[in-house]
Design an enzyme around this catalytic site. Structure first.
Site, short mmCIF file in Angstrom:
data_model
loop_
_atom_site.label_atom_id
_atom_site.label_comp_id
_atom_site.label_asym_id
_atom_site.label_seq_id
_atom_site.Cartn_x
_atom_site.Cartn_y
_atom_site.Cartn_z
N ASP A 11 0.87 -1.15 0.00
CA ASP A 11 0.00 0.00 0.00
C ASP A 11 0.93 1.22 0.00
O ASP A 11 2.05 1.15 0.50
CB ASP A 11 -0.87 -0.03 1.26
CG ASP A 11 -1.66 1.23 1.45
OD1 ASP A 11 -2.44 1.59 0.56
OD2 ASP A 11 -1.51 1.86 2.51
N ASP A 13 0.06 4.95 0.90
CA ASP A 13 -0.11 5.94 1.96
C ASP A 13 -0.26 5.26 3.32
O ASP A 13 -1.15 4.45 3.52
CB ASP A 13 -1.32 6.81 1.67
CG ASP A 13 -1.18 7.52 0.32
OD1 ASP A 13 -0.09 8.03 0.03
OD2 ASP A 13 -2.17 7.54 -0.44
N SER A 56 -8.97 7.57 -4.02
CA SER A 56 -10.34 8.04 -4.22
C SER A 56 -10.43 9.55 -4.38
O SER A 56 -11.45 10.06 -4.83
CB SER A 56 -11.24 7.59 -3.06
OG SER A 56 -10.91 8.30 -1.88
N CYS A 98 -11.48 -2.78 -8.62
CA CYS A 98 -10.08 -2.56 -8.26
C CYS A 98 -9.90 -1.99 -6.86
O CYS A 98 -8.90 -2.27 -6.20
CB CYS A 98 -9.38 -1.68 -9.29
SG CYS A 98 -10.17 -0.12 -9.71
N ARG A 99 -10.85 -1.24 -6.37
CA ARG A 99 -10.69 -0.58 -5.08
C ARG A 99 -10.60 -1.60 -3.94
O ARG A 99 -11.49 -2.43 -3.76
CB ARG A 99 -11.85 0.38 -4.83
CG ARG A 99 -11.74 1.12 -3.50
CD ARG A 99 -12.85 2.14 -3.32
NE ARG A 99 -12.79 2.72 -2.00
CZ ARG A 99 -11.90 3.65 -1.62
NH1 ARG A 99 -11.03 4.12 -2.49
NH2 ARG A 99 -11.88 4.10 -0.39
#
EC number: 3.1.3.-
Length: 171
Positions: A11, A13, A56, A98-99
């Site tokens: 990931d 962030d 997002s 995908c999220r």
């Protein structure tokens, strides 16, 4: 079977870099403690690396794809080149595949770098990272931050206090 995994996906962030919500400014990129050394070690053992990141802010109209790209380029300047970047620009309500916690980005990353999901680790800081890894058939490692909810850490199959400790679980 090889002694090292096919790949480690991170990931962005809160895991590789400090979490700055909806960051579109490359000057605000700060690596997390140990990130450089962990990536150097993985690459030194021939392990492919990638980033899977929900963004997002694009779908919310707070960022552009160009701004996300500029931040990602800064991440590579500071931490070295990744074998794949997978970014979900969709709004959480879009229902995309995908999220995270959906497995789409992880599966696309594995396909892009010819890694078997079952031989791929996914390192992240929230439960969506863990759920996406499990849904893709990959191995999750949660590295909690102050944003991680305590019950998320309790439910994660593997946790590490920091990136260096996560590396010890991988190699």
């Amino acid at each position: 079977m090889d002694q090292y995994p096919d790949a480690v996906l991170f990931d962005r962030d809160g895991t590789l870099i400090r979490d700055v919500p909806y960051n579109g400014d490359p000057d605000r990129v700060r690596p997390m403690p140990g990130a450089r050394d962990v990536l150097r070690a993985l690459r030194g053992h021939g392990v492919r690396t990638g980033v899977v990141s929900n963004q997002s802010g694009v779908g919310r109209g707070l960022l552009t794809l160009d701004e996300v790209g500029a931040v990602n380029a800064r991440v590579e300047e500071l931490l070295g080149r990744f074998d794949t970047w997978q970014v979900c620009p969709h709004h959480p309500d879009d229902g995309c595949e995908c999220r995270k916690p959906a497995p789409g980005m992880i599966l696309r990353a594995c396909e892009a770098i010819q890694a078997r999901p079952e031989r791929t680790y996914v390192i992240g800081d929230i439960e969506a990272d863990v759920k996406a890894a499990l849904a893709a058939g990959a191995i999750p490692i949660l590295v909690p931050t102050p944003q991680t909810l305590p019950d998320e850490a309790d439910r994660a199959p593997h946790t590490a206090p920091d990136l260096t400790s996560a590396l010890a679980m991988v190699l």
